[in-house]
Design an enzyme around this catalytic site. Sequence first.
Site, PDB file in Angstrom:
ATOM      1  N   HIS A 202       0.840  -1.203   0.000  1.00 43.03           N
ATOM      2  CA  HIS A 202       0.000   0.000   0.000  1.00 43.03           C
ATOM      3  C   HIS A 202       0.879   1.258   0.000  1.00 43.03           C
ATOM      4  O   HIS A 202       0.590   2.221  -0.708  1.00 43.03           O
ATOM      5  CB  HIS A 202      -0.920   0.008   1.229  1.00 43.03           C
ATOM      6  CG  HIS A 202      -1.972  -1.058   1.165  1.00 43.03           C
ATOM      7  ND1 HIS A 202      -3.306  -0.784   1.004  1.00 43.03           N
ATOM      8  CD2 HIS A 202      -1.884  -2.410   1.208  1.00 43.03           C
ATOM      9  CE1 HIS A 202      -3.996  -1.918   0.966  1.00 43.03           C
ATOM     10  NE2 HIS A 202      -3.153  -2.912   1.096  1.00 43.03           N
TER      11      HIS A 202
ATOM     12  N   ASP B 265      -6.227   5.819   1.281  1.00 44.41           N
ATOM     13  CA  ASP B 265      -6.220   4.417   0.883  1.00 44.41           C
ATOM     14  C   ASP B 265      -7.635   3.868   1.101  1.00 44.41           C
ATOM     15  O   ASP B 265      -8.191   4.001   2.203  1.00 44.41           O
ATOM     16  CB  ASP B 265      -5.211   3.706   1.797  1.00 44.41           C
ATOM     17  CG  ASP B 265      -4.847   2.323   1.347  1.00 44.41           C
ATOM     18  OD1 ASP B 265      -5.736   1.621   0.837  1.00 44.41           O
ATOM     19  OD2 ASP B 265      -3.677   1.940   1.518  1.00 44.41           O
TER      20      ASP B 265
END
Length: 454
Positions: free
Chosen positions: A18, A108
């Site tokens: 990520h 995110d």
Amino acid sequence: MEKQGGHVMVLTYPAQGHINPLLQFSKRLASKGLKATLATTHYTVNFIQSDAVGVEAISDGFDEGGFMQAPSLEAYLESFQAVGSRTVGELILKFNESASPVDCLVYDSILPWGLSVARQFGIYGAAFWTTSASVCSMYWQLRQGVLSLPVKQEPVPVSMPGLPPLRLSDLPDFLAQPGHLSAYMSAVMEQISTLEQNDWVFMNSFDALESELVKAMSGLWSVAMIGPMVPSAYLDQQIEGDTVYGASLWKPTNDECLGWLETKPPKSVVYISFGSMAEIPVKQVEEIAWGLKESDYHFIWVVKESESGKLPINFLNSMNETGLVVTWCNQLEVLAHKAVGCFVTHCGWNSILEGLSLGVPMVGMPQRVDQPTNAKFVEDVWRAGVRAQKDEEGIVTRKELEKCIKEIMVGERSEEIKRNACMWRQSAKSAVSKGGSSDKNTDEFVGVLLKRGK
Ligand code: UDX
């Protein structure tokens, strides 16, 4: 105090798969004139280095050891939401009292509460989806009630634009396994249900790669494909100093890998890695070991320190110069080396994008979550690799791995697969080069923020 224009804060989940794309996106935005600040947890902040992007710490409630300290995924996400939304808010407040107030929070998508934080401060909110657009579409169909869980029906009723009927083994694993449903499903459903409220939904993909999906999604959300998020030097772009992601949660052993690769002929080495999170069953590790040995190609195998106890001792003793086992490397540098001819991958989305961007043909050995769907695309849509089949115990046998590696290196379809991999490399480069589809989408976003920042 005179206000400086265009400040984007980018909030990342603190895992390698990520941080890499979100840091990369921050760098792209900074190269286009925005001020970019990456917000990550106290535990990961010191692993990140970037001259172009500001890096600030926020809290997930586990400042000492990160998510490994949390009793479960549910408990971790809950804590991150409670402590994270407060500390991200405090960070925005701090900037709002400076000459660079925040204009947009890009978060995110696994942290969907990011949107409420953005709304609380009256700034733009944008989700960054870290897996493929196809997987996003699949989750969307799930939310629409197309599937009932756990999925048992073959072929499954979910349909994907441009794809033949899907088998159970092509779906994210947790959809068919009742035990995994609660934590993942509620996290995924929450992500999906907030997407339509965002000012932008960024996808780490590019139009040509998932063209059918782009069409199907354009009416749903404000989707912008902005990928692949790979450091620009690997895509022949000229962002100064952008040769690495700039974040590594483990210490890479690259001098060793690159020195070793230098001694090997072009396209003769198999690189094998299962990303940052996978835990591979002992039996599978054994089969991989002997499959690599029997295929008789040079190989570099990343076996994380936490997994290294699973390696058969007699395999390690018999490797000699044929193979190199390392605990972590700079994957991009290895994939970009001319000696590498095949990438055996767990099909994490970043690894897929990296393989395609560097034109390296792949053997897919998906483990969990989105990876089976990615493997399906590698084999049947992009035709840039093959997928290893599991036996009835769910293991890829040494014979199967050997067969797949040979298929890529010298098999009947080898030339076609290699040609396709090269074609995707060109396509990825075009998407992010000046005027390419991803570059234009990024420019549009930057344009809006620069105006708002004035
Ligand atoms: C996970 C999921 O699998 C992925 O689909 C999701 O989108 C993000 O989280 P992970 O399993 O770690 O990530 O795999 P992947 O997406 O491939 O990301 C791993 C990253 O670590 C890649 O960018 C890769 O370059 C990097 N890596 C891996 C290294 O730098 N060195 C290594 O030795 C192995």
